[in-house]
Motif scaffolding. Structure first.
Motif, PDB file in Angstrom:
ATOM      1  N   HIS A  30       2.470  15.882 -37.121  1.00  0.00           N
ATOM      2  CA  HIS A  30       1.502  16.323 -38.123  1.00  0.00           C
ATOM      3  C   HIS A  30       0.091  16.247 -37.537  1.00  0.00           C
ATOM      4  O   HIS A  30      -0.197  15.375 -36.702  1.00  0.00           O
ATOM      5  CB  HIS A  30       1.547  15.408 -39.353  1.00  0.00           C
ATOM      6  CG  HIS A  30       2.845  15.426 -40.096  1.00  0.00           C
ATOM      7  ND1 HIS A  30       3.353  16.550 -40.683  1.00  0.00           N
ATOM      8  CD2 HIS A  30       3.741  14.431 -40.377  1.00  0.00           C
ATOM      9  CE1 HIS A  30       4.498  16.262 -41.280  1.00  0.00           C
ATOM     10  NE2 HIS A  30       4.758  14.991 -41.103  1.00  0.00           N
ATOM     11  N   ALA A  74       8.539  19.699 -41.541  1.00  0.00           N
ATOM     12  CA  ALA A  74       7.748  20.575 -40.680  1.00  0.00           C
ATOM     13  C   ALA A  74       6.320  20.038 -40.628  1.00  0.00           C
ATOM     14  O   ALA A  74       5.831  19.433 -41.588  1.00  0.00           O
ATOM     15  CB  ALA A  74       7.752  22.006 -41.218  1.00  0.00           C
ATOM     16  N   SER A  75       5.672  20.251 -39.503  1.00  0.00           N
ATOM     17  CA  SER A  75       4.304  19.777 -39.323  1.00  0.00           C
ATOM     18  C   SER A  75       3.377  20.434 -40.352  1.00  0.00           C
ATOM     19  O   SER A  75       3.393  21.652 -40.531  1.00  0.00           O
ATOM     20  CB  SER A  75       3.836  20.114 -37.904  1.00  0.00           C
ATOM     21  OG  SER A  75       2.498  19.731 -37.720  1.00  0.00           O
ATOM     22  N   PRO A  94       9.142  15.794 -38.343  1.00  0.00           N
ATOM     23  CA  PRO A  94       8.881  17.160 -37.869  1.00  0.00           C
ATOM     24  C   PRO A  94       9.130  17.293 -36.375  1.00  0.00           C
ATOM     25  O   PRO A  94       9.067  16.327 -35.617  1.00  0.00           O
ATOM     26  CB  PRO A  94       7.396  17.356 -38.196  1.00  0.00           C
ATOM     27  CG  PRO A  94       6.820  15.977 -38.126  1.00  0.00           C
ATOM     28  CD  PRO A  94       7.899  15.056 -38.614  1.00  0.00           C
TER      29      PRO A  94
END
Length: 350
Positions: free
Chosen positions: A275, A248-249, A271
């Motif tokens: 990011h 996930a970011s 992600p």
């Protein structure tokens, strides 16, 4: 050769029981009766077309363990009855520089994935391990040396295991090194086990206080609650290597500032959204690096399996019948599994 499988016909359709065809083994092929297949988050992304290019029908599964049921006339080193595995790739060009170095995962002409890879076999793309049988070139078949009663928990080593083992080996995790593992999930729990077995001082990072004891049980020497600034600050400038498994970011600066001079933050999760751009200053003033890693080549994957057999390492799993795969996908999205689903492929006969 027809075999039973579970697959999806479209991105908005659930997986269901289907019949698929496998080729008859050629001279260099190995036919495998699949006993267990791990469930990877990549399976979900592909089935639901969250990554571009899904080919249907889609039969996922690239964490495969089973037993050889037939071998081609030119196959050596494998025989009927052997316990074997198949990971994320089933072919590569075999002549580029990367293939020549045993790094088939970086094949410069593109490797063929165990599912969703283009192939001359019907239906024109590979179909994976959510099935009773598979036929694979002997170059891409791996030997399993774990006891038979551990086979189900060995299956996730073929993806989650090698995805974490390869960067830990490449960046020299071992005695005298301080190694961080970010995220305690399907990948992260394997990263903790492997880094600990390699002899590194292993620190687990999690956002959840409830996972603290789990991380210690997996082999972490220390556990840091990453949303606690004071906990993070105590480790500034102290890590040789940090393996970030989170898909996930999130803010990478929180981890680059924990690296020693010449330390590396390695990303293995992709992600959905990029990011935030990391601070270049954290990298320049310390000659630090942000890197990435994929899976591993066939030789390194075999090395990983042998290492895990020697150290008694397997994944923490929850076994399911194939008929529960859609529920498992929904639970996986909620991180409601410790830490990897594995399909009992015997259930496909039902």
């Amino acid at each position: 050769m027809k075999t039973k499988a579970y697959g999806a016909h479209a991105s908005d359709k659930p997986l269901e029981a289907i019949d698929i065809e496998r080729r008859q083994p050629g001279p260099h092929d190995v036919q495998i009766d699949i006993a267990y297949c791990g469930v990877c988050h990549s399976d979900l992304h592909t089935v639901r077309s969250e990554w571009a290019g899904t080919l249907y029908p889609c039969v996922p599964g690239h964490e495969i363990v089973g037993h050889v049921s037939a071998v081609g006339s030119e196959v050596t080193g494998l025989k009927v009855g052997d316990t074997v595995g198949v990971g994320c790739l089933v072919d590569s060009c075999q002549h580029c520089a990367s293939c020549g170095e045993g790094l088939e995962q970086f094949c410069e002409n593109g490797f063929t994935g165990t599912y969703n890879g283009k192939t001359p076999d019907a239906p024109g793309h590979t179909l994976g391990g959510y099935s009773q049988q598979i036929v694979v070139s002997d170059r891409f078949v791996l030997k399993i040396r774990h006891p038979e009663d551990q086979l189900a928990a060995v299956a996730p080593l073929l993806c989650a295991g090698i995805t974490t083992y390869s960067p830990l080996r490449h960046w020299g995790a071992g005695p005298g090194k301080k190694v961080g593992i970010v995220g305690i999930g399907g990948l992260g729990h394997m990263g903790i086990k492997l880094a600990h077995a390699m002899g590194a001082h292993t620190v687990a990072f999690t956002t959840s206080e409830s996972k603290r004891q789990d991380a210690h049980d997996l082999g972490a020497d220390e556990v840091v609650i990453s949303k606690n600034p004071d906990d993070m600050a105590k480790h500034a400038g102290s890590f040789d290597f940090i393996l970030n498994t989170v898909a996930a970011s999130h803010d990478l600066d929180a981890y680059t500032r924990l690296l020693k001079r010449d330390g590396t933050l390695c990303l293995v999760g992709v992600p959905e959204h990029a990011h935030p751009s990391p601070s270049v200053g954290n990298l320049i003033f310390g000659r630090r690096s942000i890197a990435g890693s994929l899976i591993g080549g066939i030789a390194e994957t075999q090395e990983m399996l042998d290492f895990c057999a020697e150290h008694g390492i397997v994944a923490d799993i929850e076994m399911i019948p194939a008929q529960q795969i859609n529920e498992a996908y929904d639970r996986m999205q909620r991180s409601d599994v410790k830490y990897r689903f594995v399909i009992d492929n015997a259930s496909l006969a039902a």
